[in-house]
Design a protein around this motif. Sequence first.
Motif: not given
Length: 253
Positions: A182-186, A236-239
């Motif tokens: 979550g922190f990496q995506l943000a 979204m790709q990373w998720f």
Amino acid sequence: MLESALPAKLFTFLLILVRVGAASMLMPGLGESYVNRRTRVIFAVFLALILAPMLDNKVPALPGEPAALVLILVGEVFIGLLLGGVARMLVGALMIAGMIMAFMSTLSNAMVNDPTAQQQGSIMGAFLSTMGVLLIFATDTHHMLLRAMVDSYTVFPAGRAPPMEDISQFVARTAADAFKLGFQLAMPFLVVGTIFYLAVGLINRLMPQVQIFFVAIPLQVGKGFVLLLITLPAIMQWFLQSFTEAYRPLLNL
């Protein structure tokens, strides 16, 4: 007494239904509150009917004592909740990322109903979690969840006590990875937001007469939407990639 009242084939079907039904309760998309309960039951029943002939040789024989049967059923429910709960924790990473993004864009107080979390959440968090569930089904990633239900009978054989120490370590590691994801995506919002706050603070010190609050808030909201528009495909790709990698330990590869 149990052998006469409960035939072996019916026992196999019911045992598979318990694990599949428990997993379906928490499975993203199917386990949401807005999905009709009858739909979940029908899905679990049909999936158990399909898997029963395939897993007949991996299901233990019908125990002769009711107490042994109860212990087996409790273990199957636990494994099913594990399979669905891992996916639910990974989807929760999107809600964490969305809340951080909303905070850095001054939109954290704009709360909406998040259907995946079944509670009030930020606008960006609800948007990201809904899109994440949509992409899981659009990219056929949910097939991996169904495969994990089948492979779980090799990783966690039915009728045996679950390895609680290994499972507890796996769940703790998955929860920590979900928070980290979550922190990496943000992270783009954290970096740009920090620079923006430093710039606003510097301007406020150089020109105290400027009403910096009324100038910065619209810029911050616009910056958040523009940054989301630019980074959304990569997020979204990373998720999806992280979701697949986190689920691999549950697959018999």
